[in-house]
Write a protein that holds these residues in place. Structure first.
Motif, PDB file in Angstrom:
ATOM      1  N   GLY A  28       0.998   3.713  11.189  1.00 46.09           N
ATOM      2  CA  GLY A  28      -0.407   2.906  10.658  1.00 46.09           C
ATOM      3  C   GLY A  28      -0.798   2.087  10.812  1.00 46.09           C
ATOM      4  N   THR A  29      -0.681   1.041  11.199  1.00 44.70           N
ATOM      5  CA  THR A  29      -0.973   0.125  12.259  1.00 44.70           C
ATOM      6  C   THR A  29      -1.739   0.450  13.272  1.00 44.70           C
ATOM      7  N   VAL A  30      -0.815   0.945  14.323  1.00 43.45           N
ATOM      8  CA  VAL A  30      -0.672   1.356  15.570  1.00 43.45           C
ATOM      9  C   VAL A  30      -2.186   2.672  15.279  1.00 43.45           C
ATOM     10  N   CYS A  80       0.889  -1.311  -0.120  1.00 43.50           N
ATOM     11  CA  CYS A  80      -0.180   0.096  -0.189  1.00 43.50           C
ATOM     12  C   CYS A  80       0.711   1.427   0.374  1.00 43.50           C
ATOM     13  N   GLY A  81       2.136   1.069  -0.178  1.00 45.87           N
ATOM     14  CA  GLY A  81       2.828   1.799  -0.413  1.00 45.87           C
ATOM     15  C   GLY A  81       3.680   2.383   1.598  1.00 45.87           C
ATOM     16  N   TYR A  82       4.360   2.775   1.239  1.00 44.26           N
ATOM     17  CA  TYR A  82       5.221   3.006   2.642  1.00 44.26           C
ATOM     18  C   TYR A  82       4.833   4.399   3.868  1.00 44.26           C
ATOM     19  N   ASN A  83       3.939   5.235   3.605  1.00 48.76           N
ATOM     20  CA  ASN A  83       3.606   6.271   3.983  1.00 48.76           C
ATOM     21  C   ASN A  83       2.975   5.257   5.569  1.00 48.76           C
ATOM     22  N   ALA A  84       2.317   5.804   6.652  1.00 52.59           N
ATOM     23  CA  ALA A  84       1.411   5.933   7.578  1.00 52.59           C
ATOM     24  C   ALA A  84      -0.420   5.934   7.302  1.00 52.59           C
ATOM     25  N   ALA A  85      -0.071   6.888   7.210  1.00 50.00           N
ATOM     26  CA  ALA A  85      -1.766   6.549   6.242  1.00 50.00           C
ATOM     27  C   ALA A  85      -2.243   5.254   5.568  1.00 50.00           C
ATOM     28  N   ALA A  86      -1.020   5.993   4.343  1.00 51.37           N
ATOM     29  CA  ALA A  86      -1.810   4.303   3.509  1.00 51.37           C
ATOM     30  C   ALA A  86      -1.839   3.131   4.458  1.00 51.37           C
ATOM     31  N   ALA A  87      -1.227   2.522   5.230  1.00 54.80           N
ATOM     32  CA  ALA A  87      -1.183   1.608   5.680  1.00 54.80           C
ATOM     33  C   ALA A  87      -2.583   1.541   6.516  1.00 54.80           C
ATOM     34  N   LYS A  88      -2.805   2.860   7.523  1.00 52.84           N
ATOM     35  CA  LYS A  88      -4.218   2.674   7.940  1.00 52.84           C
ATOM     36  C   LYS A  88      -4.970   2.375   7.545  1.00 52.84           C
ATOM     37  N   ARG A 101      -9.160  -4.027   5.016  1.00 50.16           N
ATOM     38  CA  ARG A 101      -9.517  -5.186   5.140  1.00 50.16           C
ATOM     39  C   ARG A 101     -10.712  -5.810   6.422  1.00 50.16           C
ATOM     40  N   TYR A 102     -10.151  -4.244   7.543  1.00 45.52           N
ATOM     41  CA  TYR A 102     -11.030  -5.304   8.758  1.00 45.52           C
ATOM     42  C   TYR A 102     -13.145  -5.393   8.134  1.00 45.52           C
ATOM     43  N   GLU A 103     -12.356  -4.176   7.113  1.00 49.77           N
ATOM     44  CA  GLU A 103     -14.165  -3.336   7.295  1.00 49.77           C
ATOM     45  C   GLU A 103     -14.778  -4.964   6.577  1.00 49.77           C
ATOM     46  N   LYS A 104     -13.703  -5.562   5.409  1.00 47.48           N
ATOM     47  CA  LYS A 104     -14.306  -6.613   4.469  1.00 47.48           C
ATOM     48  C   LYS A 104     -14.157  -8.016   5.172  1.00 47.48           C
ATOM     49  N   HIS A 105     -13.566  -8.304   6.250  1.00 44.75           N
ATOM     50  CA  HIS A 105     -13.096  -9.783   6.778  1.00 44.75           C
ATOM     51  C   HIS A 105     -13.674  -9.394   8.357  1.00 44.75           C
ATOM     52  N   GLY A 106     -14.496  -8.050   8.360  1.00 37.86           N
ATOM     53  CA  GLY A 106     -14.980  -7.955   9.927  1.00 37.86           C
ATOM     54  C   GLY A 106     -13.987  -8.265  11.245  1.00 37.86           C
ATOM     55  N   ARG A 107     -12.682  -7.804  11.004  1.00 37.07           N
ATOM     56  CA  ARG A 107     -11.812  -8.495  12.067  1.00 37.07           C
ATOM     57  C   ARG A 107     -10.227  -8.343  11.293  1.00 37.07           C
TER      58      ARG A 107
END
Lengths: 351, 351
Positions: free
Chosen positions: A267-269, A232-240, A246-252
């Motif tokens: 971004g994850t954090v 998704c690229g290197y920056n935090a916002a993109a990872a977020k 993904r969360y939306e799609k899989h519900g988890r």
DNA sequence: CTGTTAGCGCCTTCAC
DNA sequence: GTGAAGGCGCTAACAG
């Protein structure tokens, strides 16, 4: 304090006049080559003394012009915002200094235009060597250097215009993927719930890491999930954002997450912080690069560290026996944990 | 690619010979001053073309010698390991470049011997100005500079040998202490359960922060606890240890903690990580300086940020109207949260 | 409009 | 042992 001729820097002429010696004598004494010329020790001392009093200081511009040696060693980095580049810069400075060179490191913000102009500036200053770190396409910079006859080494990201020394991303990725899979299995989770997040698809480091990621699965004769890899690229916002989707799609969230950069980790954090704690506390996370605080987040975190000392040492070694035709690619192993701690030891008064 | 005389860098003589023009003409054209001298545009183009082909690149050493202008701007920092110094270096580079100077920043690891030798090296390279950041005692360095007639500004820690521009630590400390006291009160805790941890007792920044800390209490007509202030030094291990001792003694952690540096914060986290989570989850923490991950630790964290842009801008302004006698002390306000975010915005391809 | 020349501060060679 | 002289690459007068 010193009886300086305020404002104007003094030259060897000033010292010569003050001591009644000639400029040649002064020059020899100041270079330490005076013993060979059998200059009286007393004269030498008198000159040294006077030089100190006058606040004399060699003019490297003049010396460099004469000797065609600037005493400068250059390095370009994208920025100092992560431990890897900060450590690289630090180590470079130490090693350059220990070789009698003045380190000059410049951050380019990963802007190709800035990269070129910085390189030209450095070349104008007649740096004796140039290390190029983290540049997406180093080739134009390599060409500038070779046109100027300046030894040039690519660090971190390889190029085909000069020798390169880079971390062994593939082996590192395989090792960390192994660790994560083991942790997943130990917890009774499916290994194909592991996701590799961040990075740019057609970029060297990311490709190597993807390969290593696959290696680990193949060695166990299992396959990662088809959508396991998300560049998704290197920056935090993109990872977020990617994580949110993904969360939306899989519900988890995926149970295991391998982050391609410390910014992807950021971004994850940022995303998990928006979730209720129990949803994400169990996550198993791995990351290329490290950060002192990241280890204390409420995840199970494994961080892979690059050997900045090793990289810089190899690079300097290459410049010593520099061959303009050389295009070799040197891989430096990575490691877990605090193995390379010496590089960032802190002193008593530090902050 | 270019038909360079491989290895040796080309000079204006080469360009002159190649184009049949004289060195003076070449020089003028290459400097852009040719319009004023009414040189034929065609000649100019021919020269420009040839220069590009030859891979010509001004020799700043020679130009500097002639013009006694090196085009170099120097800065010494302790290291790049925290966001403050990393940001300072970054901002310095940007501003120096935008003024047509080549930034050269060097890390000294806070070693006074290195500080001196680095300053001398930079002076030898004839930097046109020198910023000295985070040096405990800048006076010897200031003296070297003034002996050489080089404008010199102290950043972050003031000195009495040159003008200084530093963060307004006292006001910042007062503001953050206020926030912490309010949070403590809102939670029904006693404000005197607030502890200021880290820093060195006789050092400027720490003293200012202690004063600000006291200011906040005085304004409310209350007093901090007698052992509220613990200057255990700047490194993480010391903070960890100090906290451990307190825990030992009182059987619990203080509810409110104001940390004098990001490293003290690191030590705090290291210590609390050894405790059961419920013991420390409730802690209210404040910190001078910030870190992207620290915000997501399971504390209630308030971070104070320094205005690196403001500091560098003030420093450059001082050099423009430089007066060797000037000893002014300029205070730059700090702020909470992401107010200065622009300074560390990340681009698409970043890590 | 363009070429010639004299240094900037330093180091090295070569006489003395 | 020490002084004089030349030149590194460039620019700013000053001549053509």
């Amino acid at each position: 304090m010193a009886s300086t001729n305020q404002g104007r820097k003094s030259t060897i002429y000033d010292v010569a006049k003050a001591t009644g010696a000639s400029t040649a004598t002064v020059s020899m004494v100041l270079n330490g080559t005076w013993a060979r010329y059998r200059i009286k020790e007393e004269t030498a001392n008198r000159i040294l003394e006077s030089a100190r009093e006058l606040g004399y200081n060699v003019n490297m511009k003049a010396r460099g012009l004469r000797l065609s040696r600037s005493g400068l060693a250059g390095m370009v980095v994208p920025h100092y915002r992560n431990r890897f580049f900060a450590g690289l810069a630090q180590t470079f400075e130490d090693q350059a200094r220990s070789r009698g060179l003045c380190p000059i490191v410049v951050g380019t913000q990963r802007d190709p235009a800035v990269e070129v102009s910085v390189t030209e500036t450095l070349l104008s200053q007649r740096v004796e060597l140039l290390f190029i770190a983290g540049v997406r396409n180093p080739t134009p910079l390599n060409e500038l250097c070779s046109a100027a006859g300046v030894p040039c080494i690519n660090l971190d990201l390889p190029g085909d215009g000069a020798p390169s020394v880079v971390s062994d991303n593939r082996a590192g990725a395989r090792a960390i993927t192994d660790v994560l899979i083991d942790k997943l299995l130990a917890r009774g989770e499916a290994p194909d719930d592991l996701v590799l997040l961040g990075g740019v698809a057609d970029e060297y480091a990311t490709e190597m890491r993807i390969a290593g990621f696959r290696d680990a699965f193949e060695a166990r004769k299992i396959a990662p999930s088809p959508d396991a890899i998300e560049c998704c690229g290197y920056n935090a916002a993109a990872a977020k954002q990617a994580l949110a989707r993904r969360y939306e799609k899989h519900g988890r969230l995926p149970t295991g997450l391998l982050l391609n950069s410390i910014t992807a980790f950021e971004g994850t954090v940022q995303f998990t912080a928006t979730l209720p704690p129990d949803v994400w506390k169990a996550a198993i996370v791995g990351c290329f690069d490290w950060d002192p605080f990241a280890a204390y987040l409420p995840f199970d975190v494994t961080m892979l560290r690059q050997d900045v000392q090793g990289i810089i040492a190899e690079a300097f070694a290459l410049t010593e026996k520099y061959d303009p035709q050389d295009r070799s690619l040197i891989l430096v192993p990575t490691a877990f944990g605090k193995q390379f701690e010496e590089a960032e030891q802190t002193k008593e008064f530090d902050r």
